[in-house]
Design a protein around this motif. Structure first.
Motif, PDB file in Angstrom:
ATOM      1  N   ALA A  78      24.836 -54.430  38.200  1.00 14.55           N
ATOM      2  CA  ALA A  78      24.142 -55.756  37.902  1.00 14.55           C
ATOM      3  C   ALA A  78      23.934 -56.603  38.955  1.00 14.55           C
ATOM      4  O   ALA A  78      25.066 -57.065  39.738  1.00 14.55           O
ATOM      5  CB  ALA A  78      24.974 -56.620  36.688  1.00 14.55           C
ATOM      6  N   LEU A  95      29.521 -61.196  33.540  1.00 17.92           N
ATOM      7  CA  LEU A  95      28.916 -59.683  33.757  1.00 17.92           C
ATOM      8  C   LEU A  95      29.858 -58.549  34.221  1.00 17.92           C
ATOM      9  O   LEU A  95      29.867 -57.551  34.026  1.00 17.92           O
ATOM     10  CB  LEU A  95      27.658 -59.524  34.675  1.00 17.92           C
ATOM     11  N   THR A  98      31.445 -56.329  31.668  1.00 17.63           N
ATOM     12  CA  THR A  98      30.588 -55.230  31.437  1.00 17.63           C
ATOM     13  C   THR A  98      30.891 -54.042  32.007  1.00 17.63           C
ATOM     14  O   THR A  98      32.088 -54.239  33.084  1.00 17.63           O
ATOM     15  CB  THR A  98      29.216 -55.490  31.232  1.00 17.63           C
ATOM     16  N   ALA A 186      22.961 -56.935  29.436  1.00 11.73           N
ATOM     17  CA  ALA A 186      23.870 -56.172  30.076  1.00 11.73           C
ATOM     18  C   ALA A 186      23.954 -55.035  29.391  1.00 11.73           C
ATOM     19  O   ALA A 186      24.204 -53.662  30.076  1.00 11.73           O
ATOM     20  CB  ALA A 186      24.955 -56.981  30.864  1.00 11.73           C
TER      21      ALA A 186
END
Length: 198
Positions: A78, A95, A98, A186
């Motif tokens: 990401a 993020l 994730t 995401a």
């Protein structure tokens, strides 16, 4: 108990990931796409998965740790592109929860350098419109949509943005964005496998 065969010839290995046998990479891909075949994957991809599985059944079973390490070595990325360090740090921290590895950049130029080096691994580009440097987030979004169309593209801004300014593939999230909205994008990026290069 699994037995290791020492007399078998060494398998072919991928030159990009030395030491990882190609059949292990194939099995990893097959397991990754396993559930997707039933969810409408294009026929040419389904045929590729069937060929990999057929090859797998013809070869003796190997230790799973190699496949696991191959999967870990190819984690997707990401890319957070935001010039405000506090907001960038917040997005990066979010993020990191994730399945994606996170790379932060303060300018479109820095993001393009990452994309040039790791474009095939980038699953998500989360970019603000206003950035440090000469390019803005809209110019970056157009470049990503054209050159790296497999990456999910999310653009954010504190100002209203009309739809024609964005590439058709981009998702717009207004600032202040909600963490839930970012995580949803995401998760979509992590769940959608990149299509094969034809």
């Amino acid at each position: 108990m699994r037995k290791h065969q020492t007399s078998a010839p060494l398998p072919l290995t991928d030159t990009l990931t030395p030491g990882v046998p190609l059949d292990q990479i194939g099995r990893t891909l097959a397991s990754f796409y396993d559930n997707l075949v039933s969810e409408g994957v294009p026929e040419h991809l389904a045929a590729l998965v069937r060929r990999v599985r057929q090859t797998e059944t013809e070869k003796p079973a190997q230790v799973e740790t190699g496949a696991t390490s191959a999967r870990a070595a190819h984690r997707r990325v990401a890319l957070v592109v935001e010039d405000d360090p506090e907001i960038r740090a917040l997005a990066e921290t979010l993020l990191e929860e994730t399945e994606l590895d996170v790379v932060g950049c303060d300018s479109a130029e820095a993001a393009l350098s990452v994309l040039q080096a790791r474009g095939g691994e980038v699953a998500l580009v989360f970019a603000d419109v206003r950035l440090a440097g000469q390019m803005d987030g809209l110019q970056l979004a157009r470049a990503v949509a054209t050159l790296w169309p497999r990456a999910r593209l999310v653009v954010t801004s504190g100002r209203g943005l009309s739809r024609p300014d964005l590439p058709r593939e981009a998702v717009f999230i207004a600032k202040p964005w909600r963490p839930f909205d970012v995580l949803v994008e995401a998760e979509r990026a992590a769940a959608d496998p990149p299509p094969p290069i034809l």
